[in-house]
Design a protein around this motif. Structure first.
Motif, PDB file in Angstrom:
ATOM      1  N   GLN A   1       0.854  -1.193   0.000  1.00 33.75           N
ATOM      2  CA  GLN A   1       0.000   0.000   0.000  1.00 33.75           C
ATOM      3  C   GLN A   1       0.886   1.237   0.000  1.00 33.75           C
ATOM      4  O   GLN A   1       2.006   1.213   0.479  1.00 33.75           O
ATOM      5  CB  GLN A   1      -0.881   0.046   1.250  1.00 33.75           C
ATOM      6  CG  GLN A   1      -1.919  -1.020   1.351  1.00 33.75           C
ATOM      7  CD  GLN A   1      -2.735  -0.868   2.634  1.00 33.75           C
ATOM      8  OE1 GLN A   1      -2.298  -0.223   3.571  1.00 33.75           O
ATOM      9  NE2 GLN A   1      -3.902  -1.482   2.643  1.00 33.75           N
TER      10      GLN A   1
ATOM     11  N   GLN B   1      -2.608   5.387   1.645  1.00 38.16           N
ATOM     12  CA  GLN B   1      -3.588   4.324   1.878  1.00 38.16           C
ATOM     13  C   GLN B   1      -3.444   3.735   3.276  1.00 38.16           C
ATOM     14  O   GLN B   1      -4.435   3.452   3.951  1.00 38.16           O
ATOM     15  CB  GLN B   1      -3.452   3.235   0.824  1.00 38.16           C
ATOM     16  CG  GLN B   1      -3.923   3.657  -0.549  1.00 38.16           C
ATOM     17  CD  GLN B   1      -3.623   2.624  -1.605  1.00 38.16           C
ATOM     18  OE1 GLN B   1      -2.701   1.824  -1.444  1.00 38.16           O
ATOM     19  NE2 GLN B   1      -4.395   2.652  -2.695  1.00 38.16           N
ATOM     20  N   SER B   2      -2.201   3.575   3.738  1.00 38.00           N
ATOM     21  CA  SER B   2      -2.002   3.006   5.078  1.00 38.00           C
ATOM     22  C   SER B   2      -2.498   3.961   6.158  1.00 38.00           C
ATOM     23  O   SER B   2      -3.061   3.530   7.166  1.00 38.00           O
ATOM     24  CB  SER B   2      -0.536   2.643   5.299  1.00 38.00           C
ATOM     25  OG  SER B   2       0.263   3.806   5.266  1.00 38.00           O
TER      26      SER B   2
ATOM     27  N   LEU C   1      -4.991   6.116   5.786  1.00 39.27           N
ATOM     28  CA  LEU C   1      -6.456   6.025   5.734  1.00 39.27           C
ATOM     29  C   LEU C   1      -6.957   4.787   6.460  1.00 39.27           C
ATOM     30  O   LEU C   1      -7.951   4.835   7.203  1.00 39.27           O
ATOM     31  CB  LEU C   1      -6.943   6.021   4.286  1.00 39.27           C
ATOM     32  CG  LEU C   1      -6.927   7.351   3.556  1.00 39.27           C
ATOM     33  CD1 LEU C   1      -7.387   7.158   2.117  1.00 39.27           C
ATOM     34  CD2 LEU C   1      -7.813   8.358   4.244  1.00 39.27           C
ATOM     35  N   GLU C   2      -6.303   3.669   6.258  1.00 34.22           N
ATOM     36  CA  GLU C   2      -6.706   2.431   6.941  1.00 34.22           C
ATOM     37  C   GLU C   2      -6.600   2.584   8.452  1.00 34.22           C
ATOM     38  O   GLU C   2      -7.487   2.173   9.202  1.00 34.22           O
ATOM     39  CB  GLU C   2      -5.830   1.261   6.465  1.00 34.22           C
ATOM     40  CG  GLU C   2      -6.062   0.850   5.034  1.00 34.22           C
ATOM     41  CD  GLU C   2      -7.445   0.268   4.819  1.00 34.22           C
ATOM     42  OE1 GLU C   2      -7.943  -0.434   5.717  1.00 34.22           O
ATOM     43  OE2 GLU C   2      -8.026   0.524   3.752  1.00 34.22           O
ATOM     44  N   ARG C   3      -5.527   3.209   8.909  1.00 35.83           N
ATOM     45  CA  ARG C   3      -5.343   3.392  10.343  1.00 35.83           C
ATOM     46  C   ARG C   3      -6.413   4.323  10.921  1.00 35.83           C
ATOM     47  O   ARG C   3      -6.943   4.088  12.006  1.00 35.83           O
ATOM     48  CB  ARG C   3      -3.954   3.968  10.625  1.00 35.83           C
ATOM     49  CG  ARG C   3      -3.578   3.910  12.081  1.00 35.83           C
ATOM     50  CD  ARG C   3      -2.140   4.224  12.338  1.00 35.83           C
ATOM     51  NE  ARG C   3      -1.462   4.780  11.170  1.00 35.83           N
ATOM     52  CZ  ARG C   3      -0.459   5.614  11.244  1.00 35.83           C
ATOM     53  NH1 ARG C   3       0.000   6.000  12.394  1.00 35.83           N
ATOM     54  NH2 ARG C   3       0.118   6.073  10.146  1.00 35.83           N
TER      55      ARG C   3
ATOM     56  N   LYS D   1      -9.463   4.812   9.728  1.00 38.25           N
ATOM     57  CA  LYS D   1     -10.724   4.061   9.748  1.00 38.25           C
ATOM     58  C   LYS D   1     -10.771   3.120  10.929  1.00 38.25           C
ATOM     59  O   LYS D   1     -11.798   2.976  11.600  1.00 38.25           O
ATOM     60  CB  LYS D   1     -10.899   3.287   8.438  1.00 38.25           C
ATOM     61  CG  LYS D   1     -11.270   4.147   7.264  1.00 38.25           C
ATOM     62  CD  LYS D   1     -11.431   3.307   6.011  1.00 38.25           C
ATOM     63  CE  LYS D   1     -11.639   4.174   4.790  1.00 38.25           C
ATOM     64  NZ  LYS D   1     -11.712   3.369   3.562  1.00 38.25           N
ATOM     65  N   ALA D   2      -9.648   2.473  11.212  1.00 38.33           N
ATOM     66  CA  ALA D   2      -9.600   1.539  12.340  1.00 38.33           C
ATOM     67  C   ALA D   2      -9.795   2.278  13.657  1.00 38.33           C
ATOM     68  O   ALA D   2     -10.490   1.799  14.561  1.00 38.33           O
ATOM     69  CB  ALA D   2      -8.265   0.790  12.338  1.00 38.33           C
ATOM     70  N   GLN D   3      -9.216   3.473  13.778  1.00 41.85           N
ATOM     71  CA  GLN D   3      -9.391   4.262  15.005  1.00 41.85           C
ATOM     72  C   GLN D   3     -10.836   4.694  15.160  1.00 41.85           C
ATOM     73  O   GLN D   3     -11.387   4.674  16.258  1.00 41.85           O
ATOM     74  CB  GLN D   3      -8.481   5.493  14.993  1.00 41.85           C
ATOM     75  CG  GLN D   3      -7.033   5.186  15.251  1.00 41.85           C
ATOM     76  CD  GLN D   3      -6.165   6.432  15.178  1.00 41.85           C
ATOM     77  OE1 GLN D   3      -6.632   7.509  14.835  1.00 41.85           O
ATOM     78  NE2 GLN D   3      -4.884   6.263  15.496  1.00 41.85           N
ATOM     79  N   ASP D   4     -11.480   5.111  14.069  1.00 44.50           N
ATOM     80  CA  ASP D   4     -12.887   5.511  14.135  1.00 44.50           C
ATOM     81  C   ASP D   4     -13.765   4.349  14.577  1.00 44.50           C
ATOM     82  O   ASP D   4     -14.683   4.512  15.377  1.00 44.50           O
ATOM     83  CB  ASP D   4     -13.368   6.038  12.780  1.00 44.50           C
ATOM     84  CG  ASP D   4     -12.833   7.428  12.484  1.00 44.50           C
ATOM     85  OD1 ASP D   4     -12.364   8.091  13.432  1.00 44.50           O
ATOM     86  OD2 ASP D   4     -12.898   7.839  11.310  1.00 44.50           O
ATOM     87  N   ASP D   5     -13.488   3.151  14.071  1.00 40.68           N
ATOM     88  CA  ASP D   5     -14.273   1.980  14.449  1.00 40.68           C
ATOM     89  C   ASP D   5     -14.111   1.667  15.926  1.00 40.68           C
ATOM     90  O   ASP D   5     -15.088   1.366  16.623  1.00 40.68           O
ATOM     91  CB  ASP D   5     -13.860   0.764  13.607  1.00 40.68           C
ATOM     92  CG  ASP D   5     -14.273   0.923  12.148  1.00 40.68           C
ATOM     93  OD1 ASP D   5     -15.172   1.762  11.884  1.00 40.68           O
ATOM     94  OD2 ASP D   5     -13.694   0.221  11.292  1.00 40.68           O
TER      95      ASP D   5
END
Length: 156
Positions: free
Chosen positions: A5, A9-10, A12-14, A16-20
């Motif tokens: 990635q 992109q990495s 963004l993934e992190r 999203k994971a924090q928001d979840d």
């Protein structure tokens, strides 16, 4: 590129994971947790949208009530500078009066006469006074220079 990635992109993934995890924590715990600055500000919010943002064109009119209560505003006139006042020393243009101010004596040296000339010019030079008083300042400077030049000739 991390693990196939891009850096973007990495990140963004992190995020999203924090928001979840934040949403899961908020649902799981009874205590309210403030995440970020947006939830810490106090303003009118209805269903996640501020009331002021729904009335964009009306924000100007909210302030008109205060201006109308104040009454009509008069425009200030142009500010005129105060009329210049002639200093007292510029009224003394007689040779005797200028000579008394210079106080030239027999003990003066060329050095002291030069100092007197500079001191007199600082207070009386035509460039340093208002336009209506330049004639008097010019007369005073001419008399002072004449008297000092005479004293210097006598010393030689």
């Amino acid at each position: 590129m991390l693990f196939g990635q891009s850096v973007f992109q990495s990140v963004l993934e992190r995020l999203k994971a924090q928001d979840d995890t934040v949403e899961d924590d908020a649902e799981a715990s009874a205590a309210h947790r403030v995440a970020g600055l947006g939830t810490g500000f106090a303003f009118d919010v209805m269903e996640g949208v501020s009331a002021a943002s729904q009335r964009i064109g009306e924000a100007y009119f909210d302030n008109l009530e205060h201006e109308a209560a104040a009454g009509p505003v008069e425009k200030p006139g142009p500010l005129l500078p105060p009329a210049p006042v002639m200093p007292d020393h510029l009224t003394r243009t007689a040779p005797q009066e200028v000579a008394a101010e210079l106080a030239i004596s027999a003990v003066d040296t060329p050095l002291t006469l030069g100092e007197k000339r500079r001191a007199f010019a600082r207070a009386n030079h035509p460039d340093g006074v208002a336009l209506p008083f330049r004639d008097n300042a010019t007369k005073r400077m001419m008399l002072a220079n004449l008297l000092i030049d005479e004293a210097l000739r006598r010393l030689r």
